[in-house]
Design a protein around this motif. Structure first.
Motif, PDB file in Angstrom:
ATOM      1  N   PRO A 175       0.831  -1.207   0.000  1.00  0.00           N
ATOM      2  CA  PRO A 175       0.000   0.000   0.000  1.00  0.00           C
ATOM      3  C   PRO A 175       0.869   1.261   0.000  1.00  0.00           C
ATOM      4  O   PRO A 175       2.101   1.181  -0.079  1.00  0.00           O
ATOM      5  N   ASP A 202       1.780   0.753  -4.537  1.00  0.00           N
ATOM      6  CA  ASP A 202       0.636   1.598  -4.868  1.00  0.00           C
ATOM      7  C   ASP A 202       1.113   2.668  -5.862  1.00  0.00           C
ATOM      8  O   ASP A 202       2.243   3.137  -5.791  1.00  0.00           O
ATOM      9  N   ALA A 233      -5.619  -2.366  -9.173  1.00  0.00           N
ATOM     10  CA  ALA A 233      -6.131  -3.693  -8.845  1.00  0.00           C
ATOM     11  C   ALA A 233      -5.892  -4.713  -9.963  1.00  0.00           C
ATOM     12  O   ALA A 233      -5.559  -5.866  -9.699  1.00  0.00           O
ATOM     13  N   SER A 237      -3.878  -8.077  -9.382  1.00  0.00           N
ATOM     14  CA  SER A 237      -4.502  -9.382  -9.576  1.00  0.00           C
ATOM     15  C   SER A 237      -3.666 -10.230 -10.541  1.00  0.00           C
ATOM     16  O   SER A 237      -3.499 -11.451 -10.335  1.00  0.00           O
ATOM     17  N   PHE A 248       0.699  -9.840   0.673  1.00  0.00           N
ATOM     18  CA  PHE A 248      -0.146  -8.664   0.447  1.00  0.00           C
ATOM     19  C   PHE A 248      -0.241  -7.850   1.724  1.00  0.00           C
ATOM     20  O   PHE A 248      -0.533  -8.393   2.795  1.00  0.00           O
ATOM     21  N   GLY A 250      -2.378  -4.510   2.974  1.00  0.00           N
ATOM     22  CA  GLY A 250      -3.413  -3.565   2.561  1.00  0.00           C
ATOM     23  C   GLY A 250      -4.676  -3.805   3.361  1.00  0.00           C
ATOM     24  O   GLY A 250      -4.640  -4.359   4.461  1.00  0.00           O
ATOM     25  N   SER A 251      -5.793  -3.404   2.786  1.00  0.00           N
ATOM     26  CA  SER A 251      -7.051  -3.468   3.532  1.00  0.00           C
ATOM     27  C   SER A 251      -7.556  -4.904   3.645  1.00  0.00           C
ATOM     28  O   SER A 251      -7.248  -5.755   2.803  1.00  0.00           O
ATOM     29  N   ALA A 253     -10.571  -5.846   3.126  1.00  0.00           N
ATOM     30  CA  ALA A 253     -11.466  -6.141   2.002  1.00  0.00           C
ATOM     31  C   ALA A 253     -10.672  -6.681   0.815  1.00  0.00           C
ATOM     32  O   ALA A 253     -11.038  -7.701   0.219  1.00  0.00           O
ATOM     33  N   THR A 254      -9.568  -6.039   0.469  1.00  0.00           N
ATOM     34  CA  THR A 254      -8.756  -6.523  -0.656  1.00  0.00           C
ATOM     35  C   THR A 254      -8.069  -7.837  -0.282  1.00  0.00           C
ATOM     36  O   THR A 254      -7.924  -8.725  -1.121  1.00  0.00           O
ATOM     37  N   ARG A 256      -9.226 -10.236   1.423  1.00  0.00           N
ATOM     38  CA  ARG A 256     -10.155 -11.367   1.207  1.00  0.00           C
ATOM     39  C   ARG A 256     -10.191 -11.757  -0.271  1.00  0.00           C
ATOM     40  O   ARG A 256     -10.240 -12.941  -0.617  1.00  0.00           O
ATOM     41  N   ILE A 257     -10.156 -10.741  -1.156  1.00  0.00           N
ATOM     42  CA  ILE A 257     -10.170 -11.032  -2.609  1.00  0.00           C
ATOM     43  C   ILE A 257      -8.909 -11.811  -2.977  1.00  0.00           C
ATOM     44  O   ILE A 257      -8.944 -12.816  -3.697  1.00  0.00           O
ATOM     45  N   ILE A 258      -7.772 -11.349  -2.459  1.00  0.00           N
ATOM     46  CA  ILE A 258      -6.502 -11.991  -2.802  1.00  0.00           C
ATOM     47  C   ILE A 258      -6.431 -13.405  -2.216  1.00  0.00           C
ATOM     48  O   ILE A 258      -5.930 -14.331  -2.860  1.00  0.00           O
TER      49      ILE A 258
END
Ligand code: NAD
Length: 538
Positions: A175, A202, A233, A237, A248, A250-251, A253-254, A256-258
C-alpha cells in the motif's frame, strides 16, 4: 487536491521566492527509477501528485496485466542462479543495503515525504525500519535457513533433515502508507530465501518503491531478480496469477479477494491487513508517560498506520489525570509539510483519505460523540491536513467505533476495571496490535495475555513491537494470515523439504520389516513404539 493548472502554476513559480519549488522532482533525477518499471514501450503514464502541494511528481509508466506475467518470467529466469548462491553471500546484499539506506537517507526521506505527505519523523521510521530488517536478516537469516536435523523414524538408522528451499517467485503487493518500509519488509526475506520477486507498489508511492529496487541493485543484488510493476487492482490481480506465493499488505477487504484468488491457485498467501487497535491505560500507569506515548501511538504518520491506536481505553481511577494531559499534548502538536523535522504530523495522503476521516468524525458527532479536540479540516496548513482528533462518548453504532478510520482520530472509553478494559479491547473483528500501560511489568504482561492481538506493547504504542524485528509481527482474526519479521517471516517464504536417509542396508530396511511373515514385523514395531515412548524419544 489542486487541479493540474494550479499545480502547473506552482511549478512555474519563482524558485528564489517560492520555497515549495524545492518540492519539485526534476524528471532527469528520477528517469533512471521510472525506467525500471516493467511496461510496454510507450505505455501510458500515471502522474501522482504530492499531497503536500498538489504539484505533479513524475510520470511513471503503467504496467498492463500481461506485464506482470512478463515480470514474473524475468524474475524466474534470474532466480535459477540466485537459488544456488549461498545464503551467507545473499545476506551481504542486505548488509550493504543497510549502510546505503542510512547514508542516503536525506534523498529517500524527501521522496517519501513528497509522495505520501507524511512528517519527516514518520518518514525516518521507514529508514530505521529498513536498517533494522536488513541488519537482522543479514546477520541472522542464514542461520534461520540452515538445514535442521530432526529425530527420524528409527533411532540411528533413519536420518531426517529439514531444508528450507526457495519457493520460486514471490509477489509483493504494497500500500501507500509506508512506501519504503513496505516495499522492502517482505522483499528482503524473500530474496534472502533465494526467491525472485515481483513488487507492485501503490501508484501514489511508486517512486519510493523504485528507489528501493534501485538501491538493492546498487547494494549488489543481481539484475533481474526484483521486478517492479506499477498499476492498480488489475495489475495486482495479474501478479497473484503469475507468482508462486503472494505477500499482500493492505485493507482487509482486498485481502479477502486476494486470499480467494490464491486459494484457487493453491499458492501460499501472507496477508498483513487492517486493524482497529486499542491502548489501555491501567490504574497503575504513569499518566504523563502514557499521555506522551498515546500521542505517538495515535498520530504518527497522521494515523495512517496499520498498528496505529484508534481506541483509547482508560481506567476510571486515572481518567481525570490522563485525559487533560493527553488532550493538552494533542493540542500542542505542530502540523506541517516542510521537508525537515519541524512538524509532528503531516498531511493525509489523498482527498479520498481526507474525505473518509472527515466522514467518520462527522458520523460519530451526528450520533452524539463529543469532540475533545480537533475534528476539523486544517486547510490553513494545507489542502489535505486534518487536525489530530480525540472523541469521547462515541456510540457503538458509529462507523468509527468498528471500522478502521486510518487517520488521526481516536475515541476514548473510560472503564471501571481491568476486566471491562479487556472486554472493550477485544470487542473488534480485528487483532493486529494493542498497547497496555502499567507501572508493573508483571501486570502489563498479565493483561497482554488476555488481549487478542498479534502484538502487544507494554508501555509503548507500537514502535517497540514493530522494531523488535527478531519477533514475528502480524494479525489475528481479520487482521491477517502469516507473519513478517523474525524466523517466521523468513521461513514463511520458503518451501520446507524433508529429506530422509535410511541407513543400514537390506537387513534393517523398512521393506524387510514390513514383509516379515504373520504379523511379526508389526509385533516388532509395536514393541519398538512402546520402547520409544518409555525412553521418551520424541
Ligand atoms: P488497499 O487494499 O486498497 O490496496 C493495497 C494494495 O493492493 C495497493 O497496491 C493496491 O493497488 C492493491 N490492490 C487493490 N485491489 C487489488 C486487487 N483486487 N488485487 C490485487 N491488488 C489490489 O489498501 P490501502 O487503502 O492502499 O492501504 C491501507 C490499508 O492497508 C489499511 O487497511 C491498513 O491497515 C493496511 N495496512 C496493513 C499493514 C499490516 O502490516 N498489517 C501495514 C500497512 C497497511
Amino acid at each position: 487536491m489542486a487541479n493540474d493548472d494550479d499545480a502547473l502554476e506552482m511549478l512555474l513559480s519563482d524558485p528564489e521566492t517560492d520555497p515549495r519549488a524545492t518540492y519539485v522532482l526534476e524528471p532527469d533525477d528520477v528517469a533512471h527509477l521510472v525506467a525500471r518499471v516493467v511496461a510496454a514501450t510507450g505505455a501510458p503514464g500515471h502522474t501522482a501528485h504530492s499531497p503536500l502541494t498538489g504539484a505533479p511528481l513524475a510520470a511513471v509508466p503503467r504496467s498492463a496485466a500481461q506485464d506482470a506475467a512478463r515480470a514474473a518470467g524475468l524474475a524466474r529466469a534470474a532466480q535459477r542462479d540466485w537459488a544456488r548462491v549461498a545464503p551467507a553471500q545473499r545476506a551481504r546484499v542486505l548488509l550493504a543495503l543497510h549502510d546505503l539506506v542510512l547514508a542516503e537517507q536525506s534523498d529517500i526521506l524527501d521522496l517519501i515525504q513528497l509522495e505520501s505527505g507524511k512528517a519527516r519523523a514518520s518518514a525516518f521510521e521507514e529508514v530505521a525500519d529498513v536498517a533494522q530488517v536488513s541488519r537482522h536478516y543479514g546477520l541472522r537469516g542464514p542461520g534461520y535457513l540452515r538445514q535442521r536435523r530432526v529425530p527420524g523414524m528409527l533411532p540411528v538408522l533413519t536420518q531426517a533433515r529439514v531444508h528450507h528451499r526457495p519457493i520460486g517467485v514471490v509477489g509483493v503487493i504494497a500500500p501507500w502508507n509506508y512506501p519504503l518500509t513496505l516495499a522492502l519488509a517482505d522483499v528482503l526475506p524473500a530474496l534472502l530465501a533465494g526467491n525472485g520477486v515481483v513488487l507492485k507498489p501503490d501508484e501514489q508511492t511508486a517512486l519510493s518503491a523504485l528507489w528501493a529496487a534501485d538501491a538493492l541493485e546498487r547494494a549488489g543484488l543481481p539484475a533481474g531478480l526484483l521486478q517492479v510493476v506499477v498499476g492498480g487492482a488489475e495489475v495486482g490481480s495479474a501478479v497473484v496469477d503469475a507468482v508462486d506465493h503472494i505477500v499482500f499488505t493492505g485493507s482487509t477487504a482486498t485481502g479477502r479477494i486476494i486470499a480467494r484468488q490464491a486459494g484457487e491457485r493453491l499458492i501460499g498467501a501472507t496477508l498483513e491487513l487492517g486493524g482497529k487497535n486499542s491502548m489501555y491505560v491501567a490504574a497503575d500507569a504513569d499518566v504523563e508517560a502514557a499521555a506522551a506515548g498515546a500521542v505517538r501511538a495515535c498520530f504518527s504518520n497522521s494515523g495512517q498506520l496499520c498498528m496505529s491506536i484508534e481506541r483509547l481505553v482508560v481506567h476510571a481511577d486515572v481518567a481525570d489525570a490522563f485525559l487533560p494531559a493527553f488532550v493538552a499534548r494533542v493540542r500542542a502538536m505542530r502540523l506541517g509539510g516542510d521537508l525537515d523535522y519541524s512538524a509532528d504530523m503531516g498531511s493525509l495522503v489523498s482527498a479520498a483519505q481526507l474525505e473518509r476521516v472527515a466522514a467518520h468524525v462527522d458520523d460519530a458527532v451526528a450520533r452524539g460523540a463529543r469532540v475533545l479536540t480537533g475534528g476539523v479540516h486544517r486547510s490553513d496548513v494545507g489542502e489535505l491536513f486534518y487536525a489530530p482528533t480525540v472523541l469521547a462518548d462515541v456510540p457503538a453504532d458509529a462507523v468509527c467505533a468498528r471500522e478502521e478510520t486510518f487517520g488521526p482520530v481516536v475515541s476514548v472509553t473510560v472503564v471501571p476495571d481491568d476486566d471491562a478494559a479487556i472486554v472493550a479491547m477485544n470487542d473488534t473483528e480485528y487483532g493486529l496490535n494493542a498497547s497496555v500501560w502499567s507501572g508493573s511489568a508483571a501486570h502489563g504482561r498479565a493483561l497482554a495475555a488476555r488481549v487478542e492481538a498479534g502484538t502487544v506493547n507494554v508501555n509503548d504504542g507500537y514502535a517497540a513491537a514493530w522494531g523488535s524485528v527478531a519477533a514475528p509481527l502480524g494479525g489475528w482474526k481479520a487482521s491477517g494470515l502469516g507473519r513478517r519479521h523474525g524466523r517466521e517471516g523468513l521461513l514463511g517464504l520458503t518451501e520446507a523439504q524433508t529429506v530422509v536417509v535410511q541407513r543400514g542396508g537390506r537387513h534393517v530396511s523398512l521393506d524387510a520389516l514390513f514383509t516379515l511373515p504373520e504379523g511379526k514385523g508389526q509385533a516388532l514395531l509395536s514393541t519398538g513404539l512402546r520402547a520409544l515412548k518409555a525412553l521418551r524419544l520424541p
